[in-house]
Design a protein around this motif. Structure first.
Motif, PDB file in Angstrom:
ATOM      1  N   TYR A 106       7.620  18.690  10.612  1.00  8.35           N
ATOM      2  CA  TYR A 106       8.119  20.057  10.543  1.00  8.35           C
ATOM      3  C   TYR A 106       7.828  20.607   9.149  1.00  8.35           C
ATOM      4  O   TYR A 106       8.249  20.030   8.150  1.00  8.35           O
ATOM      5  CB  TYR A 106       9.619  20.085  10.828  1.00  8.35           C
ATOM      6  N   ARG A 107       7.105  21.721   9.089  1.00  5.52           N
ATOM      7  CA  ARG A 107       6.667  22.256   7.797  1.00  5.52           C
ATOM      8  C   ARG A 107       7.476  23.478   7.358  1.00  5.52           C
ATOM      9  O   ARG A 107       7.678  23.708   6.174  1.00  5.52           O
ATOM     10  CB  ARG A 107       5.186  22.634   7.876  1.00  5.52           C
ATOM     11  N   SER A 108       7.878  24.312   8.302  1.00 10.68           N
ATOM     12  CA  SER A 108       8.690  25.489   7.978  1.00 10.68           C
ATOM     13  C   SER A 108       9.563  25.820   9.177  1.00 10.68           C
ATOM     14  O   SER A 108       9.387  25.251  10.257  1.00 10.68           O
ATOM     15  CB  SER A 108       7.811  26.684   7.587  1.00 10.68           C
ATOM     16  N   MET A 109      10.507  26.728   8.993  1.00 10.67           N
ATOM     17  CA  MET A 109      11.521  26.982  10.011  1.00 10.67           C
ATOM     18  C   MET A 109      11.278  28.305  10.717  1.00 10.67           C
ATOM     19  O   MET A 109      11.214  29.356  10.076  1.00 10.67           O
ATOM     20  CB  MET A 109      12.911  26.997   9.367  1.00 10.67           C
ATOM     21  N   ALA A 110      11.159  28.255  12.026  1.00 13.57           N
ATOM     22  CA  ALA A 110      11.065  29.476  12.819  1.00 13.57           C
ATOM     23  C   ALA A 110      12.471  29.955  13.158  1.00 13.57           C
ATOM     24  O   ALA A 110      13.361  29.149  13.441  1.00 13.57           O
ATOM     25  CB  ALA A 110      10.264  29.223  14.085  1.00 13.57           C
ATOM     26  N   ARG A 111      12.650  31.266  13.136  1.00 13.90           N
ATOM     27  CA  ARG A 111      13.961  31.861  13.382  1.00 13.90           C
ATOM     28  C   ARG A 111      13.872  32.882  14.516  1.00 13.90           C
ATOM     29  O   ARG A 111      12.790  33.151  15.035  1.00 13.90           O
ATOM     30  CB  ARG A 111      14.491  32.519  12.108  1.00 13.90           C
ATOM     31  N   LEU A 112      15.015  33.441  14.864  1.00 15.46           N
ATOM     32  CA  LEU A 112      15.096  34.404  15.953  1.00 15.46           C
ATOM     33  C   LEU A 112      14.094  35.544  15.749  1.00 15.46           C
ATOM     34  O   LEU A 112      14.034  36.149  14.679  1.00 15.46           O
ATOM     35  CB  LEU A 112      16.516  34.974  16.033  1.00 15.46           C
ATOM     36  N   GLY A 113      13.306  35.809  16.797  1.00 13.63           N
ATOM     37  CA  GLY A 113      12.338  36.897  16.751  1.00 13.63           C
ATOM     38  C   GLY A 113      10.974  36.514  16.227  1.00 13.63           C
ATOM     39  O   GLY A 113      10.010  37.280  16.382  1.00 13.63           O
ATOM     40  N   ASP A 114      10.858  35.346  15.591  1.00 14.20           N
ATOM     41  CA  ASP A 114       9.549  34.901  15.116  1.00 14.20           C
ATOM     42  C   ASP A 114       8.634  34.594  16.302  1.00 14.20           C
ATOM     43  O   ASP A 114       9.098  34.274  17.401  1.00 14.20           O
ATOM     44  CB  ASP A 114       9.677  33.643  14.247  1.00 14.20           C
TER      45      ASP A 114
ATOM     46  N   ASN B 212       2.562  30.329  12.799  1.00 14.93           N
ATOM     47  CA  ASN B 212       3.034  31.707  12.800  1.00 14.93           C
ATOM     48  C   ASN B 212       1.836  32.648  12.918  1.00 14.93           C
ATOM     49  O   ASN B 212       0.686  32.200  13.037  1.00 14.93           O
ATOM     50  CB  ASN B 212       3.891  32.010  11.561  1.00 14.93           C
ATOM     51  N   ASN B 213       2.081  33.943  12.877  1.00 12.89           N
ATOM     52  CA  ASN B 213       0.995  34.908  13.065  1.00 12.89           C
ATOM     53  C   ASN B 213      -0.024  34.902  11.931  1.00 12.89           C
ATOM     54  O   ASN B 213      -1.125  35.444  12.074  1.00 12.89           O
ATOM     55  CB  ASN B 213       1.572  36.323  13.222  1.00 12.89           C
ATOM     56  N   MET B 214       0.348  34.283  10.802  1.00 10.24           N
ATOM     57  CA  MET B 214      -0.558  34.198   9.659  1.00 10.24           C
ATOM     58  C   MET B 214      -1.347  32.893   9.659  1.00 10.24           C
ATOM     59  O   MET B 214      -2.124  32.629   8.748  1.00 10.24           O
ATOM     60  CB  MET B 214       0.243  34.316   8.355  1.00 10.24           C
ATOM     61  N   GLY B 215      -1.135  32.063  10.679  1.00 12.99           N
ATOM     62  CA  GLY B 215      -1.831  30.786  10.753  1.00 12.99           C
ATOM     63  C   GLY B 215      -1.169  29.676   9.968  1.00 12.99           C
ATOM     64  O   GLY B 215      -1.735  28.587   9.818  1.00 12.99           O
ATOM     65  N   GLU B 216       0.045  29.931   9.463  1.00 13.64           N
ATOM     66  CA  GLU B 216       0.790  28.900   8.728  1.00 13.64           C
ATOM     67  C   GLU B 216       1.569  28.034   9.714  1.00 13.64           C
ATOM     68  O   GLU B 216       2.006  28.509  10.763  1.00 13.64           O
ATOM     69  CB  GLU B 216       1.731  29.559   7.722  1.00 13.64           C
ATOM     70  N   VAL B 217       1.756  26.771   9.355  1.00 10.81           N
ATOM     71  CA  VAL B 217       2.291  25.786  10.293  1.00 10.81           C
ATOM     72  C   VAL B 217       3.817  25.756  10.285  1.00 10.81           C
ATOM     73  O   VAL B 217       4.441  25.593   9.235  1.00 10.81           O
ATOM     74  CB  VAL B 217       1.751  24.379   9.953  1.00 10.81           C
ATOM     75  N   TYR B 218       4.404  25.898  11.469  1.00  5.66           N
ATOM     76  CA  TYR B 218       5.820  25.592  11.652  1.00  5.66           C
ATOM     77  C   TYR B 218       5.996  24.088  11.869  1.00  5.66           C
ATOM     78  O   TYR B 218       6.841  23.446  11.253  1.00  5.66           O
ATOM     79  CB  TYR B 218       6.391  26.326  12.866  1.00  5.66           C
ATOM     80  N   ALA B 219       5.196  23.537  12.787  1.00  6.72           N
ATOM     81  CA  ALA B 219       5.300  22.114  13.114  1.00  6.72           C
ATOM     82  C   ALA B 219       3.977  21.642  13.704  1.00  6.72           C
ATOM     83  O   ALA B 219       3.197  22.433  14.241  1.00  6.72           O
ATOM     84  CB  ALA B 219       6.436  21.869  14.106  1.00  6.72           C
TER      85      ALA B 219
END
Length: 238
Positions: free
Chosen positions: A197-205, A224-231
Motif C-alpha cells: 500500500y503506497r497511498s490512501m484512497a478516500r471517499l470520492g477518489d 489515481n488519475n495522475m498515474g500514482e500508485v494507491y496499491a
C-alpha cells in the motif's frame, strides 16, 4: 498469541462454496482488530490518542481456502516492533489443526492530526510477544509491475469501501484487483497474494486498475488519475 474460532458462513463463500479471497483477508484483519481490543488498544482508544495503525504490506500463502460450514481457528501475534514499524503474523487452521493460510504483515502508526507516519510510542509495546515468526519467505521490499498493462474500468470510492479512519479498507483493494481480472477475462494463480500500500484512497477518489502479466502470475496496479500508485497486488504461484 491471540486467536478466535469461527465457522465459514454462506455469505463469505464463492459459487463453489469456498471462502472467498477477500473474506479470508477480512478474517485476518478482524483477528488483529480483536487482538487490539483485548489489549485495551482498540481503534476507538487509538483514535482518542490521535493515531491509528495502517497496513503497509503483506504476503499471504494459501494452501487451501476453507469451505462453507468449516470450523476455523484464526490466529495472530506481533513478533517484532521497531521505532517505525511492527511485524505481525497470521494463521488460519482447520478443525484438525492443519494450517490453511499463513501471512506476514508490516504495520505503520499514522497520526490522524498530521496525516503522516509517526514513531511508535513505548505504550504500544504491549503488542509484542515471544511467539516466533512463521518460517515463510520474506516479503519483497518493493513490488513492481513489469511491461505494458491493460486498464480496467475506473472505480469511484464510495462509503462501502471505507474503514474507520476514512480510508479505503485494505481488503477492498484486493477486491478491486480481482474485479479487474474478471472484467478483462484474465485468470491468475491465487496460492500467494502480496500487497503493498503506497497511498490512501478516500471517499470520492477514482481508482484505476491496470493489469500486468508477470512471469509467475499477475500484477495489478491500483492508480489515481495522475498515474500514482494507491496499491499494488501480486497474485502468483509459490
Amino acid at each position: 498469541m491471540y486467536s478466535y474460532k469461527s465457522r465459514v458462513r454462506y455469505s463469505e463463500c464463492d459459487g463453489d462454496g469456498r471462502l472467498t479471497l477477500v473474506s479470508m483477508i477480512d478474517y485476518l484483519q478482524d483477528c488483529s482488530t480483536f487482538h487490539s481490543e483485548e489489549l485495551g488498544l482498540g481503534f476507538r482508544e487509538l483514535k482518542q490518542k490521535g493515531y491509528g495503525w495502517i497496513l503497509a504490506a503483506w504476503r499471504i500463502e494459501i494452501d487451501r481456502l476453507p469451505e462453507f460450514g468449516e470450523e476455523i481457528d484464526v490466529r495472530t501475534w506481533c513478533y517484532e516492533m521497531k521505532s517505525l514499524h511492527a511485524m505481525r503474523n497470521f494463521e488460519i487452521l482447520d478443525a484438525k489443526g492443519t494450517s490453511c493460510v499463513r501471512a506476514e504483515s508490516q504495520w505503520l502508526l499514522y497520526s490522524l492530526k498530521d496525516n503522516k507516519v509517526i514513531r511508535i510510542p513505548s505504550e504500544l509495546e504491549a503488542y509484542v510477544e515471544d511467539t516466533p515468526r512463521i518460517p515463510m519467505p520474506k516479503m519483497q521490499r518493493k513490488l513492481r509491475a513489469e511491461g505494458p498493462g491493460t486498464q480496467a474500468s475506473p472505480i469511484t470510492v464510495g462509503e462501502q469501501f471505507l474503514d474507520s479512519n476514512g480510508h479505503v479498507n485494505n481488503a477492498q483493494y484486493v477486491l478491486m484487483a480481482i474485479g479487474a481480472l474478471e472484467e478483462l477475462g484474465v485468470e491468475a494463480p491465487m496460492s500467494t497474494v502480496s500487497v503493498q500500500y503506497r497511498s490512501m484512497a478516500r471517499l470520492g477518489d477514482v481508482v484505476v486498475p491496470v493489469v500486468h502479466d508477470a512471469e509467475d502470475g499477475r500484477t495489478i496496479e491500483l492508480l489515481n488519475n495522475m498515474g500514482e500508485v494507491y496499491a499494488i497486488v501480486k497474485l502468483q504461484e509459490r
